[in-house]
Design an enzyme around this catalytic site. Structure first.
Site, mmCIF file in Angstrom:
data_model
loop_
_atom_site.group_PDB
_atom_site.id
_atom_site.type_symbol
_atom_site.label_atom_id
_atom_site.label_comp_id
_atom_site.label_asym_id
_atom_site.label_seq_id
_atom_site.Cartn_x
_atom_site.Cartn_y
_atom_site.Cartn_z
ATOM 1 C CB CYS A 2 -3.993 -39.547 -1.449
ATOM 2 S SG CYS A 2 -4.808 -38.486 -0.217
ATOM 3 C CD1 TRP A 75 -1.594 -36.563 4.037
ATOM 4 C CD2 TRP A 75 -1.459 -38.371 5.430
ATOM 5 N NE1 TRP A 75 -0.659 -36.252 4.893
ATOM 6 C CE2 TRP A 75 -0.578 -37.282 6.005
ATOM 7 C CE3 TRP A 75 -1.129 -39.675 6.280
ATOM 8 C CZ2 TRP A 75 0.204 -37.194 6.905
ATOM 9 C CZ3 TRP A 75 -0.525 -39.404 7.522
ATOM 10 C CH2 TRP A 75 0.163 -38.553 7.819
ATOM 11 C CG ASN A 101 -2.699 -37.709 -4.280
ATOM 12 O OD1 ASN A 101 -2.536 -36.775 -3.432
ATOM 13 N ND2 ASN A 101 -1.683 -38.262 -4.714
ATOM 14 N N GLY A 102 -4.444 -34.643 -3.638
ATOM 15 C CA GLY A 102 -4.039 -33.392 -3.800
ATOM 16 C C GLY A 102 -5.257 -32.250 -3.026
ATOM 17 C CD GLU A 484 16.984 -30.732 11.195
ATOM 18 O OE1 GLU A 484 16.784 -30.802 12.595
ATOM 19 O OE2 GLU A 484 16.569 -31.712 10.570
ATOM 20 C CE LYS A 488 17.003 -34.886 10.109
ATOM 21 N NZ LYS A 488 16.473 -34.322 11.202
ATOM 22 C CD GLU A 491 17.403 -37.662 13.887
ATOM 23 O OE1 GLU A 491 16.859 -38.149 14.497
ATOM 24 O OE2 GLU A 491 17.063 -36.896 13.043
ATOM 25 C CG HIS A 507 31.757 -16.332 24.373
ATOM 26 N ND1 HIS A 507 32.361 -15.283 25.134
ATOM 27 C CD2 HIS A 507 31.150 -15.817 23.251
ATOM 28 C CE1 HIS A 507 32.178 -14.189 24.626
ATOM 29 N NE2 HIS A 507 31.439 -14.309 23.302
ATOM 30 C CE LYS A 609 8.433 -39.568 10.745
ATOM 31 N NZ LYS A 609 9.550 -38.673 10.603
HETATM 32 O O1 M6R Z 1 6.523 -35.548 15.500
HETATM 33 P P1 M6R Z 1 7.301 -34.382 15.939
HETATM 34 O O2 M6R Z 1 7.745 -33.402 15.220
HETATM 35 O O3 M6R Z 1 6.739 -33.873 17.104
HETATM 36 O O4 M6R Z 1 8.615 -35.241 16.452
HETATM 37 C C1 M6R Z 1 9.535 -34.251 17.142
HETATM 38 C C2 M6R Z 1 10.857 -35.019 17.427
HETATM 39 O O5 M6R Z 1 10.724 -36.092 17.985
HETATM 40 C C3 M6R Z 1 11.501 -35.150 15.939
HETATM 41 O O6 M6R Z 1 11.478 -34.024 15.168
HETATM 42 C C4 M6R Z 1 12.782 -35.815 16.006
HETATM 43 O O7 M6R Z 1 13.778 -34.903 16.664
HETATM 44 C C5 M6R Z 1 13.311 -36.349 14.646
HETATM 45 N N1 M6R Z 1 14.060 -37.761 14.713
HETATM 46 C C6 M6R Z 1 14.301 -35.365 13.948
HETATM 47 O O8 M6R Z 1 14.642 -36.090 12.823
#
Ligand code: M6R
Length: 614
Positions: A2, A75, A101-102, A484, A488, A491, A507, A609
């Site tokens: 928010c 939000w 907010n909160g 993960e 990161k 991407e 393996h 996003k």
């Molecule tokens: O909004 P979502 O959590 O469903 O999104 C899933 C993926 O598209 C998202 O986690 C994507 O892999 C990100 N870019 C990771 O940083």
């Protein structure tokens, strides 16, 4: 997250407030509203959706241009994002207007007390109870400042509150606990806002409000006290950021800001999850306890980073509940004719709540009569709306395309779900659940300490900026962390990065190891089982073949000293919770390395996003 704005001074408050709200839009929101106190009345306008909707409403029915004002971008946390739930909220007699907010943790109890006084709620929000409590206090004769202090002492949770009262036409009062609030100090005018971006074009002099403090602003004064009315120390400062830096709180990227918001995001996600006896309460779960006892299989479905949260969930849920748990990529799920039925609990994880692959998987699961529980960060989005139940993560909006605080809060929600199922089904004793909850509640402080000590990781990113390839290894819950870490880096830095289960090395992947190859290894806590020692052996194997080893290990683990070229120390936590701390250095590493390469960290190439197409 928010956004909040308050103004008292000679300008048209409605314009100052609306302008401030526009400058807070970057925080993300789903509705907006403004209240003006003028001529002894509150004039109010609020609308779901973008500020443009509120602009339209104001064009049709303008608010007074005199008086003082407060405004809010919401939000949603409690209650859907609609006109009624939008802030400001009014006291029953319409005298006090309030934005918040909160999360008010004890709002259910306060709502019952208000109901006993004959006050009925018009919205589904936790905020409205505070508006009524303030209304009762001023009606009983308190000034707005005293009323705010008294009410704050009754509230549990995290909140920034800003209120106005028709009987105090020169005063805006605000309070702060665990949520941000700054005062903008002008000449003959003063401002309140969630962050300085809202008032930067009017003043660069600011006061940061401390924890559990109340501020009363008039056009020519700023008075700060503690909740119990004692004068408080104020911390004035001069803001020299430009607007774009102010939106990012001085950070260079939203992603970096969001990494540093993780202690609070985790804290907020844990807020209000236990009752006074310590039992877990997940009141957003609308699946009955009887139905949860019948569940014989769990399938976790998600994409990308959320899928990796699901991989961690499997270890925790199976360990705590003994219910078999599969984890599946949403894009694969419905195309393999999965075995799903009325006693299957499908858990979907999505930050945005709009990912098309996940949504299609939900529809398929519901067609097979499975119950669907969504773990989601975006209130009112499609995925929770189409699910039987939801656990919201309270990370606030995530602006950076690369998920960070979204991931950590998804982990927290998965742990909460696992513990809740264990409680309902009796697979863990109450004191065992309490012990894990207490450990979770210590995580925000552990994250703060960890984040304070990230210089070695920044240095490492500088050193590795020209590397063409980086590997990540982990076992057990360290394996999803490795995946993960690699995602990161892919991407953001656009370099080849792979995550492997360390036990799989021999393996095949060990063939990739050559002189100088950077390999990050997540080492499990030292414990009774052999996991830790096996990973240390894995490190020895790759080091013997020339890998440069970056070892993430808990703070007093000295068995790794001899096998690490670089050591990154992690706070001591139990094995299942380790992803909450082990992921953070990998986020920082990727963010910094991409920055060094000159990439746009918040908007990496080719990525969106939210992926709303299959
Ligand atoms: O909004 P979502 O959590 O469903 O999104 C899933 C993926 O598209 C998202 O986690 C994507 O892999 C990100 N870019 C990771 O940083």
């Amino acid at each position: 997250m928010c956004g909040i704005v308050g103004y008292v001074g000679p300008r048209a408050a409605v314009d100052v407030v609306m302008d401030g709200l526009r400058r807070l839009e970057y925080r993300g929101y789903d509705s907006a509203g403004v209240a003006i106190v003028a001529q002894g009345q509150v004039a109010l306008a609020k609308k779901a959706g973008k500020i443009a909707n509120l602009d339209k409403a104001l064009a049709e029915q303008p608010l007074p241009t005199d008086g003082l004002g407060i405004g809010h971008t919401r939000w949603a946390t409690h209650g859907a994002p609609n006109d009624v739930n939008a802030h400001p909220h009014l006291s029953a007699d319409g005298r006090v207007a309030l934005v918040h907010n909160g999360i008010i943790e004890n709002f259910v109890q306060l709502r019952s007390e208000l109901a006993a006084d004959g006050i009925t709620m018009t919205s589904e929000t936790d905020t409205e109870v505070v508006a009524h409590l303030l209304g009762q206090a001023v009606a009983a004769g308190s000034g707005l400042g005293d009323a705010m202090r008294a009410v704050c002492l009754r509230l549990a949770g995290a909140f920034t509150l800003v209120a106005v009262d028709t009987d105090a036409p020169d005063l805006v009062v605000a309070a702060r606990r665990n949520s941000p609030l700054v005062v903008g100090v002008g000449e003959g005018e003063n401002f309140l806002a969630s962050d300085v971006a809202a008032f930067l074009q009017h003043t660069r002099e600011a006061i940061e409000l401390g924890q559990d403090q109340v501020v009363e602003i008039r056009s020519d004064s700023v008075l700060v006290t503690t909740f119990d009315g004692k004068p408080a120390q104020v911390r004035p400062y001069h803001v020299d950021w430009d607007l774009s830096a102010a939106e990012k709180d001085g950070y260079d990227w939203f992603m970096r800001k969001e990494i540093y918001e993780q202690p609070k995001a985790v804290f907020d996600t844990l807020l209000g999850r236990r009752d006074s006896r310590g039992a877990l309460i997940l009141d957003e779960i609308r699946i009955s306890e009887a139905e949860l006892r019948l569940v014989d299989k769990i399938i976790v479905i998600a994409c990308g980073t959320s899928f990796y949260a699901g991989l961690v969930a499997k270890y925790a849920i199976e360990h705590w509940t003994r219910i078999p748990c599969e984890v599946e990529l949403a894009s694969e799920f419905r195309y393999r004719d999965p075995i799903v039925g009325p006693t299957t609990l499908v858990v979907t994880i999505s930050q945005s709540g709009e990912t098309a692959d996940t949504l299609m998987a939900i529809r398929h699961a519901r067609e097979q009569r499975a119950k669907v529980l969504a773990i989601c960060n975006t209130n009112g989005s499609t995925i929770p709306r189409e699910s039987d139940a939801v656990i919201y993560t309270h990370a606030g909006p995530e602006v950076g395309v690369a998920s960070t605080k979204g991931f950590l809060t998804q982990l927290v929600a998965c742990y909460l779900l696992g513990l809740y199922l264990a409680q309902v089904r009796g697979s863990k004793f109450g004191d065992e659940i309490t012990a894990i909850m207490e450990e979770l509640e210590h995580i925000p402080a552990a994250l703060e300490l960890l984040l304070d000590d990230m210089q070695p990781v920044l240095d490492l990113a500088a050193e590795f900026a020209a590397e063409p390839s980086v590997l990540f290894l982990g076992r057990h819950v360290g394996y999803p962390v490795a995946l993960e870490g690699a995602l990161k880096l892919k991407e953001l830095a656009y370099i080849h990065a792979e995550g492997f289960a360390a036990g799989e090395l021999k393996h095949g992947p060990i063939a990739l190891i050559e002189n100088g190859l950077p390999v990050f290894v997540v080492v499990p806590p030292q414990g009774r089982d052999m996991l830790h020692d096996k990973v240390v052996s894995n490190i020895q194997e790759i080091r013997a073949r020339g890998a440069r080893t970056v070892v993430l290990a808990e703070e007093d683990d000295h068995e790794v000293d001899a096998v690490a070229d670089v050591l990154i120390r992690l706070p001591k936590v139990s094995t299942l919770l380790q992803p909450l701390v082990a992921t953070v250095p990998l986020q920082i590493f990727a963010c910094e390395l991409a920055t060094r390469k000159g990439h746009d960290v918040d908007q990496p190439r080719n990525l969106a996003k939210s992926v709303t197409v299959e």
